[in-house]
Structures are given as structure tokens and as C-alpha cells.
Design a protein around this motif. Structure first.
Motif, PDB file in Angstrom:
ATOM      1  N   LYS A  51       1.034  -1.244   0.016  1.00  0.00           N
ATOM      2  CA  LYS A  51       0.127   0.068  -0.031  1.00  0.00           C
ATOM      3  C   LYS A  51       0.672   1.297  -0.011  1.00  0.00           C
ATOM      4  O   LYS A  51       0.373   2.469  -0.612  1.00  0.00           O
ATOM      5  CB  LYS A  51      -1.146  -0.084   1.022  1.00  0.00           C
ATOM      6  CG  LYS A  51      -1.885  -1.215   1.242  1.00  0.00           C
ATOM      7  CD  LYS A  51      -2.532  -1.479  -0.068  1.00  0.00           C
ATOM      8  CE  LYS A  51      -3.126  -3.018  -0.425  1.00  0.00           C
ATOM      9  NZ  LYS A  51      -2.312  -4.014  -0.108  1.00  0.00           N
ATOM     10  N   GLU A 183      -2.165  -5.441  -8.240  1.00  0.00           N
ATOM     11  CA  GLU A 183      -1.804  -4.266  -7.408  1.00  0.00           C
ATOM     12  C   GLU A 183      -0.630  -3.874  -7.773  1.00  0.00           C
ATOM     13  O   GLU A 183      -0.434  -2.461  -7.856  1.00  0.00           O
ATOM     14  CB  GLU A 183      -1.999  -4.534  -5.794  1.00  0.00           C
ATOM     15  CG  GLU A 183      -3.408  -4.591  -5.430  1.00  0.00           C
ATOM     16  CD  GLU A 183      -3.574  -4.938  -3.972  1.00  0.00           C
ATOM     17  OE1 GLU A 183      -4.482  -5.117  -3.584  1.00  0.00           O
ATOM     18  OE2 GLU A 183      -2.360  -5.283  -3.476  1.00  0.00           O
ATOM     19  N   THR A 344     -11.079  -5.880  -0.053  1.00  0.00           N
ATOM     20  CA  THR A 344     -10.850  -5.016  -0.952  1.00  0.00           C
ATOM     21  C   THR A 344      -9.636  -5.305  -1.723  1.00  0.00           C
ATOM     22  O   THR A 344      -8.510  -5.510  -1.211  1.00  0.00           O
ATOM     23  CB  THR A 344     -10.608  -3.579  -0.375  1.00  0.00           C
ATOM     24  OG1 THR A 344     -11.896  -3.349   0.374  1.00  0.00           O
ATOM     25  CG2 THR A 344     -10.521  -2.447  -1.569  1.00  0.00           C
ATOM     26  N   THR A 345      -9.661  -5.054  -3.074  1.00  0.00           N
ATOM     27  CA  THR A 345      -8.471  -5.187  -4.052  1.00  0.00           C
ATOM     28  C   THR A 345      -8.030  -3.715  -4.218  1.00  0.00           C
ATOM     29  O   THR A 345      -8.861  -2.842  -4.585  1.00  0.00           O
ATOM     30  CB  THR A 345      -8.837  -5.966  -5.240  1.00  0.00           C
ATOM     31  OG1 THR A 345      -9.130  -7.338  -4.979  1.00  0.00           O
ATOM     32  CG2 THR A 345      -7.658  -6.026  -6.212  1.00  0.00           C
ATOM     33  N   TYR A 346      -6.753  -3.325  -3.928  1.00  0.00           N
ATOM     34  CA  TYR A 346      -6.287  -1.922  -3.716  1.00  0.00           C
ATOM     35  C   TYR A 346      -5.506  -1.522  -5.166  1.00  0.00           C
ATOM     36  O   TYR A 346      -4.673  -0.938  -5.190  1.00  0.00           O
ATOM     37  CB  TYR A 346      -5.571  -1.783  -2.551  1.00  0.00           C
ATOM     38  CG  TYR A 346      -6.006  -1.934  -1.186  1.00  0.00           C
ATOM     39  CD1 TYR A 346      -6.928  -0.794  -0.705  1.00  0.00           C
ATOM     40  CD2 TYR A 346      -6.276  -3.143  -0.770  1.00  0.00           C
ATOM     41  CE1 TYR A 346      -7.634  -0.964   0.332  1.00  0.00           C
ATOM     42  CE2 TYR A 346      -7.088  -3.255   0.699  1.00  0.00           C
ATOM     43  CZ  TYR A 346      -7.436  -2.004   1.090  1.00  0.00           C
ATOM     44  OH  TYR A 346      -8.296  -2.238   2.019  1.00  0.00           O
ATOM     45  N   THR A 347      -6.011  -1.910  -6.259  1.00  0.00           N
ATOM     46  CA  THR A 347      -6.099  -1.389  -7.723  1.00  0.00           C
ATOM     47  C   THR A 347      -6.632   0.067  -7.682  1.00  0.00           C
ATOM     48  O   THR A 347      -7.392   0.372  -6.675  1.00  0.00           O
ATOM     49  CB  THR A 347      -6.365  -2.305  -8.721  1.00  0.00           C
ATOM     50  OG1 THR A 347      -7.877  -2.501  -8.372  1.00  0.00           O
ATOM     51  CG2 THR A 347      -5.925  -3.486  -8.713  1.00  0.00           C
ATOM     52  N   SER A 348      -6.515   0.646  -8.611  1.00  0.00           N
ATOM     53  CA  SER A 348      -7.141   1.973  -8.968  1.00  0.00           C
ATOM     54  C   SER A 348      -7.946   1.818 -10.113  1.00  0.00           C
ATOM     55  O   SER A 348      -7.468   1.811 -11.192  1.00  0.00           O
ATOM     56  CB  SER A 348      -6.119   3.193  -8.894  1.00  0.00           C
ATOM     57  OG  SER A 348      -5.326   3.470  -7.869  1.00  0.00           O
ATOM     58  N   GLU A 350     -10.419   1.111  -6.633  1.00  0.00           N
ATOM     59  CA  GLU A 350     -10.437  -0.099  -5.777  1.00  0.00           C
ATOM     60  C   GLU A 350     -11.705  -0.886  -6.104  1.00  0.00           C
ATOM     61  O   GLU A 350     -12.664  -0.600  -6.612  1.00  0.00           O
ATOM     62  CB  GLU A 350     -10.611   0.329  -4.323  1.00  0.00           C
ATOM     63  CG  GLU A 350      -9.411   1.142  -3.733  1.00  0.00           C
ATOM     64  CD  GLU A 350      -9.310   1.660  -2.419  1.00  0.00           C
ATOM     65  OE1 GLU A 350      -8.205   2.287  -1.971  1.00  0.00           O
ATOM     66  OE2 GLU A 350     -10.302   1.549  -1.710  1.00  0.00           O
ATOM     67  N   GLY A 412     -13.041   0.741  -0.693  1.00  0.00           N
ATOM     68  CA  GLY A 412     -12.899   0.051   0.430  1.00  0.00           C
ATOM     69  C   GLY A 412     -13.117   0.768   1.616  1.00  0.00           C
ATOM     70  O   GLY A 412     -13.398   0.135   2.383  1.00  0.00           O
TER      71      GLY A 412
END
Length: 474
Positions: A51, A183, A344-348, A350, A412
Motif C-alpha cells: 500500500k 496491485e 478490498t483489492t487495492y488497485t485504482s 479499488e 474500500g
């Protein structure tokens, strides 16, 4: 040999939760960690560094967008600076997981590899032995290294090594398209690397709702070269670069890059514990088999976190850890439930998930209702010029929430209201009648939930009844 009420093997999120909770209740606790420091994979190789990397990459990405306002940005990312930021985040959080903090709680902390001698005795680094009345295995998992010819000779990165890089590769090839790969691939893309993801299956993010999957692929494909139906056959060196030879749709192809990243899944850290000596059952993939109370085949031995193969999330391990304190320390016999476990998958943007997908809800409930609303209908996202995404809430005919899914900036965070609603048994109509400060992002939930009342109140016989009443009332 010291004797303990509870021996915890593994100093990650789950193990630390159990150790601190048990010690706080007065239990005599031993905590054994194989590595050099407490905190586990999440702190040192997973959630925290990834992150921090994503945040740095997003900063770079937003700087590049300043061209919209007449500014120009030039130069190349200094990966040493990025690495420094990642390490600062780890060091800041490490304080909360320090050995001293747990020793102050009354926990005896041991460092060294643990092995079972029998169902109650553990040896540490083949030197010291401890006895546990009850034992919790929380040893986590590690990256799978697939048996691809040439892989060991060429070399590769995993989540355990990628955060130490001090140079930005021009091209990075990701073998496996799971959340970790996606990610990091997007983060590196935003830092300036060409990211290529090779995925064996038809679709990425296979556990997500199908409509969310499609949107995610559309959004991510703008920044990442995602190749599906790929079977990697061989890896070889070509000068300073690496060549991946793969089969796609019956044809042999190749891709060349400066670096490889392995994201082909995880395997449990059970192979060196010698759990079979204690009589603990593991499945064919090496995961420890547990029941609803998180007990193994040996009733006084429990397993939580990645090692039991349920859900590979830090917050899942923490939740299981709290339950273990109740069961192993207090003997309450509580059962675990993952029905309302979010992730939560913390791509952009999310990707948020809780409960059942539309397909799963139809299979279990038959008749369902689906309410979906795009972020372009939410004023705050319009004002932020960030309308990429949607919210989807799935209910039964009575409005009970079966699942909720979203994709969008910060999803998220602003979808937490739905988690609370499901936890407390609230219905979708309750989400509509809440008051949301204007203009905020969580209004996306309200706009979606409002559709329920429009469905209930403004269709069918009710409008005809109210029309007659209004005429009478006048």
C-alpha cells in the motif's frame, strides 16, 4: 521445559491477536516467530509495503495529470526514494508489533523455527522445548514458485523481494494475475514500467461479481497488458533481459522483459512444522484442516490465517484470532462465519466485495433483487472528476442484503456502511433512509439503495391507491 496455557506459533496478524488477547485475560502465553521480528508477512512483505508502494505510484500518476492545469512534469522516478518511503511505513507500524510491547503484556517471545515433538510439545530452533496446554498454528503462507524450466537460473521477484528494488525496470512480466500481481503491476506501471500480466485462466479476479470483473478488466487494461489463457512453458535469459515462452490458444509465443514477478498463488507454511507428528491433518495442498471452531483434527490444536486455507486476508486472521481467544482460552466453543467477511483489492479504482455475488445469490436464493448505480450519478464523484465505477447491492425479495460490490476510488472505505448494515441485520431500505452529509462519496450507497424504495413505492398498485387518497384528502 517451560509450560504454558497457550503456545502460539507465528507472529503475524492472527498470532499477535491471539497472544495479546490471551495474555490480557491472564493466560500464560508463549509466542514463537521464525523470522527476525514480529509482524508477519502483512507488515514486512504484504499489506503495508504494497500500500505504501501504491500510494507512491498514485502520487506520481496524479503529478503527471497536472498537465491538465498547464503544468509540465519531467524526470524519472527514483526507486531508492520509493523504497525509503516503503521502509518508513513499515518502521512506523513495527512499533506496535515490537517484542517489547508483547513482553510487557506478559507474553514470552521466542525467535526460531518451531517443530512439533508431539501434540503438546514444541521445539524452537532445535534447541529449546516448550509445552502448550493448547496450541495455535498461525504460520501464514509464502509465494508459490511454479516448476517452470529455467526459472531458477533466470531469477525472479516475489512479494518478499520486490520492495527492496532500487531500480525501475523498463518492462516487468507478471506470471499470474491475482490481486497481488495486479496491485503491484499497476503501481509499477504508474511509476513508469511497462507491466505485462500472464494469466492462465479466462478472467482475472475470479472471486468477484461478474459485472465488477468486466469493469475491472476494462479499467486495468488501460494501464496493464493483460494476456489471458496463457500457459508458461519456459523462461530463459537473453543477454540482460528475460524471455518468457508461453502457449496461448494453441500457439507458442514469447514476451521479453527486464524482470519477472511471480504471482502464481500462495502455499501454506506447514511443511517444516512436522504437524503430522502431532496427528494434525493437512489436505493435499498442505493446508491444515479445521472445523467451524477452528480446531484441527487434534482438538487442543487450532489453526488460523493463511495456514488453514479459508481466506488469505490479514483481517480474516485477526477475526479468527479473536474467536480463538474465546475458544482456546475461555472454552466457549464459538463457530466461525465468513458470510460477512469483506475484502478490498487495492488497485485504482479499488474493488470492494462482501457477501454473495449475483450468480451465488441466484443459486442459493432463487429470486433476488439487484440494485446498481454508476458513480457518474453521485455529485461528489462528479465534482472530483473521478466517476469511474459502480455500486451493486444484491438482496432477497424482502430487502435483506445478500451481497454488495463496488468499484471506484476509495471504495474500500466508503462501502463500510454496508458492512455495518449486514452485521446488524439492517435491510437495503435502511441504507436509503440514512442521512448522508452532502456531498460525500458514500452517497453512492444511498443512490443505489434509493432504487429499492422506487421499486417498492412507485410501481405496482400503491401509486393508484395513493392517487385516490390524495384526491380524497383534497
Amino acid at each position: 521445559m517451560k509450560k504454558y496455557d497457550l503456545v502460539v506459533i507465528g507472529g503475524g496478524a492472527g498470532g499477535l491477536t491471539v497472544a495479546s488477547g490471551a495474555a490480557s485475560l491472564g493466560a500464560k502465553v508463549a509466542l514463537i516467530e521464525k523470522g527476525a521480528a514480529l509482524g508477519g508477512d502483512c507488515l514486512h512483505y504484504g499489506c503495508v509495503p504494497s500500500k505504501a508502494l501504491i500510494a507512491a505510484a498514485n502520487d506520481v500518476h496524479y503529478l503527471q495529470k497536472t498537465n491538465d492545469f498547464g503544468f509540465t512534469v519531467s524526470g524519472k522516478v527514483d526507486m531508492k526514494k520509493v523504497k525509503e518511503r516503503v521502509k518508513q511505513a513499515i518502521q512506523h507500524i513495527q512499533v506496535h508489533d515490537s517484542t517489547e510491547r508483547f513482553e510487557d503484556m506478559g507474553v514470552d517471545v521466542y525467535f526460531g523455527a518451531a517443530k512439533f515433538v508431539d501434540s503438546h510439545i514444541i521445539t524452537i530452533a532445535d534447541r529449546e522445548r516448550v509445552y502448550g496446554k493448547r496450541i495455535v498454528v498461525a504460520t501464514g503462507s509464502r509465494p508459490i514458485v511454479p516448476s517452470i524450466p529455467g526459472l531458477d537460473e533466470v531469477g525472479y521477484e516475489t512479494n518478499e523481494t520486490i520492495f527492496d528494488r532500487e531500480e525501475l525496470p523498463e518492462t516487468m512480466i507478471f506470471i499470474g494475475g491475482g490481486p497481488i500481481s495486479l496491485e503491484i503491476a499497476q503501481a509499477y506501471s504508474r511509476l513508469g514500467t511497462q507491466a505485462i500480466v500472464l494469466e492462465r485462466s479466462e478472467a482475472i479476479l475470479g472471486k468477484e461479481d461478474e459485472s465488477i470483473q468486466r469493469l475491472a478488466i476494462d479499467f486495468l487494461s488501460d494501464e496493464i497488458d493483460i494476456r489471458h489463457h496463457v500457459s508458461v512453458k519456459e523462461v530463459k535469459q537473453d543477454g540482460t533481459r528475460k524471455v518468457v515462452i508461453y502457449e496461448k490458444n494453441g500457439k507458442i509465443e514469447e514476451v521479453i522483459g527486464d524482470e519477472l514477478f511471480l504471482g502464481a498463488g500462495r502455499k501454506p507454511n506447514t511443511d517444516q512444522l512436522e504437524v503430522e507428528v502431532a496427528g494434525v491433518e493437512v489436505n493435499e495442498r498442505g493446508y491444515i484442516v479445521v472445523n467451524e471452531r477452528l480446531q484441527t483434527s487434534v482438538s487442543h490444536i487450532y489453526a488460523i490465517g493463511d495456514v488453514n486455507g479459508q481466506f488469505p486476508f490479514t483481517h480474516a486472521a485477526g477475526m479468527e484470532g479473536k474467536l480463538i481467544v474465546q475458544n482456546a482460552v475461555l472454552g466457549l466453543g464459538r463457530k466461525v462465519s465468513y458470510d460477512r467477511l469483506p475484502w478490498t483489492t487495492y488497485t485504482s479504482p479499488e474493488i470492494f466485495h462482501i457477501g454473495k455475488t449475483e450468480r451465488e445469490a441466484k443459486a442459493s436464493e432463487g429470486e433476488i433483487m439487484v440494485f446498481q448505480n454508476g458513480l457518474e450519478e453521485v455529485d461528489r464523484f462528479v465534482a472530483d472528476h473521478n466517476v469511474t465505477g459502480t455500486v451493486k447491492i444484491i438482496t432477497n425479495k424482502k430487502g435483506k442484503i445478500l451481497g454488495a460490490h463496488a468499484i471506484g476510488k476509495g471504495a474500500g472505505d466508503w462501502m463500510q456502511t454496508v458492512i455495518f448494515a449486514m452485521e446488524k441485520g439492517a435491510k437495503i431500505g435502511d441504507l436509503s433512509t440514512m442521512v448522508y452529509p452532502y456531498p460525500n462519496q458514500a452517497a453512492a450507497i444511498q443512490r443505489t439503495a434509493d432504487q429499492y424504495w422506487r421499486e417498492k413505492l412507485f410501481k405496482g398498485s400503491l401509486p393508484k391507491i395513493t392517487e385516490k387518497y390524495i384526491k380524497w384528502f383534497r
